[in-house]
Scaffold this motif. Structure first.
Motif, PDB file in Angstrom:
ATOM      1  N   CYS A 157       0.826  -1.221   0.000  1.00 54.72           N
ATOM      2  CA  CYS A 157       0.000   0.000   0.000  1.00 54.72           C
ATOM      3  C   CYS A 157       0.856   1.265   0.000  1.00 54.72           C
ATOM      4  CB  CYS A 157      -0.916   0.029   1.223  1.00 54.72           C
ATOM      5  SG  CYS A 157      -2.257  -1.179   1.162  1.00 54.72           S
ATOM      6  N   CYS A 178       0.925   0.095  -6.113  1.00 49.03           N
ATOM      7  CA  CYS A 178      -0.509   0.411  -6.134  1.00 49.03           C
ATOM      8  C   CYS A 178      -0.967   0.699  -7.554  1.00 49.03           C
ATOM      9  CB  CYS A 178      -0.815   1.619  -5.254  1.00 49.03           C
ATOM     10  SG  CYS A 178      -0.557   1.295  -3.513  1.00 49.03           S
ATOM     11  N   THR A 191      -3.675  -1.510  -9.625  1.00 50.39           N
ATOM     12  CA  THR A 191      -4.899  -0.832 -10.078  1.00 50.39           C
ATOM     13  C   THR A 191      -5.126  -1.062 -11.564  1.00 50.39           C
ATOM     14  OG1 THR A 191      -4.542   0.874  -8.406  1.00 50.39           O
ATOM     15  CG2 THR A 191      -6.054   1.431 -10.205  1.00 50.39           C
ATOM     16  N   SER A 225      -5.582   0.274  -2.414  1.00 48.63           N
ATOM     17  CA  SER A 225      -5.163   0.742  -1.094  1.00 48.63           C
ATOM     18  C   SER A 225      -5.993  -0.045  -0.096  1.00 48.63           C
ATOM     19  CB  SER A 225      -5.418   2.246  -0.946  1.00 48.63           C
ATOM     20  OG  SER A 225      -4.912   2.701   0.288  1.00 48.63           O
ATOM     21  N   ALA A 239       0.283   7.654  -5.119  1.00 51.77           N
ATOM     22  CA  ALA A 239      -0.210   6.503  -5.906  1.00 51.77           C
ATOM     23  C   ALA A 239      -1.313   6.957  -6.848  1.00 51.77           C
ATOM     24  CB  ALA A 239      -0.723   5.403  -4.977  1.00 51.77           C
TER      25      ALA A 239
END
Ligand code: 1CP
Length: 367
Positions: free
Chosen positions: A59, A65, A69, A85, A137
């Motif tokens: 995280c 991240c 994603t 996250s 991020a």
């Protein structure tokens, strides 16, 4: 929170704004779709990226991240991405230790036991300092997504975070946290207020970093009944939306907000009048009755039973068709009623996304 205008100028142009239009109740060519936990262990590439790494270290790495994603977007034509996250980074920012224990889930070695323990929490949280890694991020991901779809930021709701901070982890009854509500209502409200203040700054920071929509997860709303929800959750959910929106208005920004209060079917009317554009629904609510009860005040998001993804693909398509017919194609974002489970077949997730697009395109043409 400092808004970095230079970064904004250079974000790639958004190509698919279907999700944002649906959130605002505007016309679309198809119903947009994304899945809660779309970045997750059901993807082999996710398991590989996460292998041998501590969850919260992941995280804290903007590059990790960003990669996690983007993974589901490479496979499926989702209409939105949600930043990788966790909701428990907020208790960490307030000074609590949270570890991810394999096979057990998130664990607080030293949870809040009595009201005196509130003194252990940071009073003035420097959100930029404690949670700047999430903002980084988001900014990185917003660039790397290349404008394909909007990026959703998120937070846990005050009650759900309070529940974890007192229970020390997941629980069936949440009786330790509910004990506070009955026995220490003043201290409970104090904690909920502290959480709300941090959450407002946190969400504003996410927008400043590039988040194009925000979702508030009240995953443990269902453990409260209607009376306690009205007292200990709803006012804080409303306060969050009001304060975030007021602040964003000052800079002429308009970011749709989604509230997902799982199993809080009793609160649907209230939730539809709480300053959120979208109300997320779990699968225990019938689409047509949700529409009636919210009376066109909000867009709706949800709500296929995640376990329906264990069905064969043609059955998934039928279930999706009924769901889209029930909600109607306007002011609707398709999703599951909760997150994907790790043992789900990625191919069936693809079938879900395709079915939403296919059925809704036909339905919209016929209008
Ligand atoms: O190592 C791993 O991969 C652990 C599994 C995992 C993942 C993928 C956890 C542990 N968190 C996450 C990421 C995550 N968490 C996202 C990422 C974006 C996406 O959805 O793709 C999001 C939005 C969350 C939010 C979150 N964390 C919620 C709210 C949503 C929900 O599921 O209701 C909650 C309750 C958590 C706490 C949490 N984190 C992880 C677990 C296993 C749990 C639940 C623990 C429990 O209550 O028993």
């Amino acid at each position: 929170v400092h808004i970095n205008e230079h970064l904004f100028k250079y974000f790639p142009t958004l190509q698919n704004d279907t999700f944002l239009r649906a959130a605002r109740g505007e016309e679309t060519e198809h119903v947009p779709v994304w899945c809660m936990r779309q970045a997750g262990r059901y993807l082999p590439e996710f398991r590989e990226s996460r292998a041998g790494k501590d969850f919260f270290d992941t995280c804290r790495s903007p590059e990790s991240c960003c990669e996690l994603t983007l993974q589901p977007l490479r496979r499926f034509p989702f209409d939105a991405a949600i930043i990788f996250s966790d909701i428990l980074v907020v208790p960490q920012a307030m000074g609590m230790d949270v570890l991810m224990v394999a096979g057990k889930g998130p664990t607080f070695p030293d949870p809040l036991k009595e009201p005196e323990d509130l003194q252990r929490l940071r009073t003035a949280v420097d959100v930029e300092k404690e949670l700047g890694y999430v903002f980084k991020a988001i900014t990185l991901t917003r660039h790397k997504i290349e404008g394909k779809v909007p990026l959703i930021g998120f937070t846990g709701a005050p009650w759900t975070l309070m529940a974890y901070m007192i229970e020390g982890g997941g629980s069936n009854t949440y009786s330790k946290a509910k004990r506070w509500l009955y026995r220490h209502p003043e201290a409970s409200h104090m904690l909920l207020r502290m959480l709300t203040d941090v959450i407002v700054e946190y969400l504003l920071g996410q927008v400043a970093a590039g988040a194009q929509a925000l979702q508030v997860f009240d995953s443990h709303a269902g453990i409260l009944g209607p009376v306690q929800f009205k007292d200990f959750s709803l006012p804080y959910l409303r306060d969050i939306a009001r304060r975030v929106k007021d602040k964003l208005k000052e800079t002429g920004q308009d970011v749709p907000m989604i509230v997902f209060a799982k199993d809080a079917h009793y609160a649907l009317e209230d939730l539809s009048q709480s300053h959120y554009e979208v109300v997320g629904l779990d699968w225990t609510i019938d689409p047509r009755s949700a529409r009636e009860r919210t009376g066109g005040k909000v867009s709706l998001q949800g709500n296929m039973d995640p376990c329906a993804l264990y069905s064969p693909k043609d059955r998934i398509s039928e279930i999706v068709q009924k769901m889209v017919e029930g909600f109607g194609t306007r002011g609707y974002i398709a999703n599951l009623g909760h997150g994907l489970y790790p043992d789900m077949d990625p191919e069936n997730v693809g079938a879900f996304v395709e079915a939403v697009h296919q059925h809704s395109k036909l339905m919209i043409k016929q209008i």
